[in-house]
Design an enzyme around this catalytic site. Structure first.
Site, PDB file in Angstrom:
ATOM      1  N   GLY A  46     -16.264   3.236   8.896  1.00  0.00           N
ATOM      2  CA  GLY A  46     -15.776   4.463   8.294  1.00  0.00           C
ATOM      3  C   GLY A  46     -15.594   4.293   6.794  1.00  0.00           C
ATOM      4  O   GLY A  46     -15.359   3.179   6.311  1.00  0.00           O
ATOM      5  N   GLN A  51     -12.596   6.013  -1.600  1.00  0.00           N
ATOM      6  CA  GLN A  51     -12.911   4.582  -1.581  1.00  0.00           C
ATOM      7  C   GLN A  51     -14.087   4.223  -2.495  1.00  0.00           C
ATOM      8  O   GLN A  51     -14.288   3.050  -2.819  1.00  0.00           O
ATOM      9  CB  GLN A  51     -13.221   4.112  -0.161  1.00  0.00           C
ATOM     10  CG  GLN A  51     -11.985   4.117   0.739  1.00  0.00           C
ATOM     11  CD  GLN A  51     -12.314   3.558   2.106  1.00  0.00           C
ATOM     12  OE1 GLN A  51     -12.771   4.285   2.974  1.00  0.00           O
ATOM     13  NE2 GLN A  51     -12.092   2.263   2.302  1.00  0.00           N
ATOM     14  N   CYS A  94      -9.867  -2.415   6.690  1.00  0.00           N
ATOM     15  CA  CYS A  94     -10.265  -1.372   5.744  1.00  0.00           C
ATOM     16  C   CYS A  94     -11.167  -2.010   4.695  1.00  0.00           C
ATOM     17  O   CYS A  94     -10.858  -3.098   4.196  1.00  0.00           O
ATOM     18  CB  CYS A  94      -9.011  -0.795   5.087  1.00  0.00           C
ATOM     19  SG  CYS A  94      -9.365   0.505   3.901  1.00  0.00           S
ATOM     20  N   LEU A  95     -12.269  -1.342   4.370  1.00  0.00           N
ATOM     21  CA  LEU A  95     -13.197  -1.907   3.381  1.00  0.00           C
ATOM     22  C   LEU A  95     -12.534  -2.054   2.011  1.00  0.00           C
ATOM     23  O   LEU A  95     -12.987  -2.850   1.200  1.00  0.00           O
ATOM     24  CB  LEU A  95     -14.449  -1.031   3.269  1.00  0.00           C
ATOM     25  CG  LEU A  95     -15.346  -1.002   4.511  1.00  0.00           C
ATOM     26  CD1 LEU A  95     -16.479   0.001   4.333  1.00  0.00           C
ATOM     27  CD2 LEU A  95     -15.897  -2.389   4.820  1.00  0.00           C
ATOM     28  N   HIS A 136      -7.426   7.064  10.446  1.00  0.00           N
ATOM     29  CA  HIS A 136      -7.475   6.094   9.349  1.00  0.00           C
ATOM     30  C   HIS A 136      -8.216   6.698   8.140  1.00  0.00           C
ATOM     31  O   HIS A 136      -7.723   6.630   7.013  1.00  0.00           O
ATOM     32  CB  HIS A 136      -8.176   4.822   9.841  1.00  0.00           C
ATOM     33  CG  HIS A 136      -8.360   3.769   8.793  1.00  0.00           C
ATOM     34  ND1 HIS A 136      -7.801   2.510   8.887  1.00  0.00           N
ATOM     35  CD2 HIS A 136      -9.053   3.779   7.623  1.00  0.00           C
ATOM     36  CE1 HIS A 136      -8.145   1.810   7.817  1.00  0.00           C
ATOM     37  NE2 HIS A 136      -8.906   2.555   7.036  1.00  0.00           N
ATOM     38  N   GLU A 137      -9.387   7.292   8.395  1.00  0.00           N
ATOM     39  CA  GLU A 137     -10.196   7.831   7.287  1.00  0.00           C
ATOM     40  C   GLU A 137      -9.530   9.045   6.640  1.00  0.00           C
ATOM     41  O   GLU A 137      -9.543   9.187   5.422  1.00  0.00           O
ATOM     42  CB  GLU A 137     -11.605   8.181   7.764  1.00  0.00           C
ATOM     43  CG  GLU A 137     -12.420   6.992   8.274  1.00  0.00           C
ATOM     44  CD  GLU A 137     -12.403   5.802   7.335  1.00  0.00           C
ATOM     45  OE1 GLU A 137     -12.362   5.985   6.109  1.00  0.00           O
ATOM     46  OE2 GLU A 137     -12.400   4.665   7.842  1.00  0.00           O
ATOM     47  N   HIS A 140      -6.935   8.311   4.072  1.00  0.00           N
ATOM     48  CA  HIS A 140      -7.446   7.963   2.739  1.00  0.00           C
ATOM     49  C   HIS A 140      -7.495   9.183   1.817  1.00  0.00           C
ATOM     50  O   HIS A 140      -7.353   9.052   0.603  1.00  0.00           O
ATOM     51  CB  HIS A 140      -8.869   7.401   2.846  1.00  0.00           C
ATOM     52  CG  HIS A 140      -8.937   5.928   3.146  1.00  0.00           C
ATOM     53  ND1 HIS A 140      -8.450   4.971   2.286  1.00  0.00           N
ATOM     54  CD2 HIS A 140      -9.455   5.247   4.194  1.00  0.00           C
ATOM     55  CE1 HIS A 140      -8.664   3.767   2.801  1.00  0.00           C
ATOM     56  NE2 HIS A 140      -9.270   3.902   3.967  1.00  0.00           N
TER      57      HIS A 140
HETATM   58 NI    NI Z   1      -9.900   2.309   5.176  1.00  0.00          NI
END
Ligand code: NI
Length: 173
Positions: A46, A51, A94-95, A136-137, A140
């Protein structure tokens, strides 16, 4: 393929609130494509606009397992309409917070409303991994990170680690 740079903690853009997208035009389609390319390359399941420094309400996901056909999902202006009372705990990463994983408890099912890449309004029920990924996404887009759900001790430990790494990187450059 256009791969974009993924912002990492403590970048302030990860804490800002993203703006709604007014129209699904060629620019938005290009952004979605870039986000999917970036996510697959990472690799991750995701990615949200902020991000990669795009402060727009758009997220991409793909929960297909290895060996399965890719299943890209793009959600524009997504909004969760309903949360289940039942919760599940699962390990999240998380990236933007690389190489760190922690268990988080969240509602097990959600109903989400969004605009797809063709400009259609979609309402979708999701459970388990997809429900967790959506939550989660979408967080953000409001500057919320999964580490915000951890105990203060654990969260501070993660923050300190990344603040230190940023300082070292600045010194080296
Ligand atoms: Ni994340």
């Amino acid at each position: 393929m256009a791969k974009r740079e993924i912002l990492v903690l403590p970048d302030a853009r990860l804490r800002a609130i993203a703006e709604p997208i007014e129209k699904v035009d060629a620019e938005v389609k290009k952004l979605a494509k870039d986000m999917l390319d970036t996510m697959y390359d990472a690799p991750g399941i995701g990615l949200a606009g902020p991000q990669i420094g795009e402060m727009k309400r758009i997220v991409v996901m793909d929960l297909a397992k290895e060996g399965e056909k890719p299943d890209p999902i793009v959600m524009i202006n997504p909004e969760i309409l309903k949360y289940s009372e039942e919760t599940i705990t699962s390990e999240e990463g998380c990236l933007s917070i690389p190489e760190i994983y922690y268990d988080v408890e969240r509602p097990a099912e959600v109903t989400v409303k969004y605009t797809d890449l063709d400009g259609n309004e979609v309402e979708r029920e999701a459970k388990d991994r997809l429900a967790i990924c959506i939550q989660h996404e979408l967080d953000h887009l409001d500057g919320v990170l999964y580490i915000d759900y951890l105990s203060r001790l654990k969260r501070d430990r993660v923050l300190k680690k990344f603040q230190k790494a940023e300082k070292l990187a600045k010194k080296a450059s």
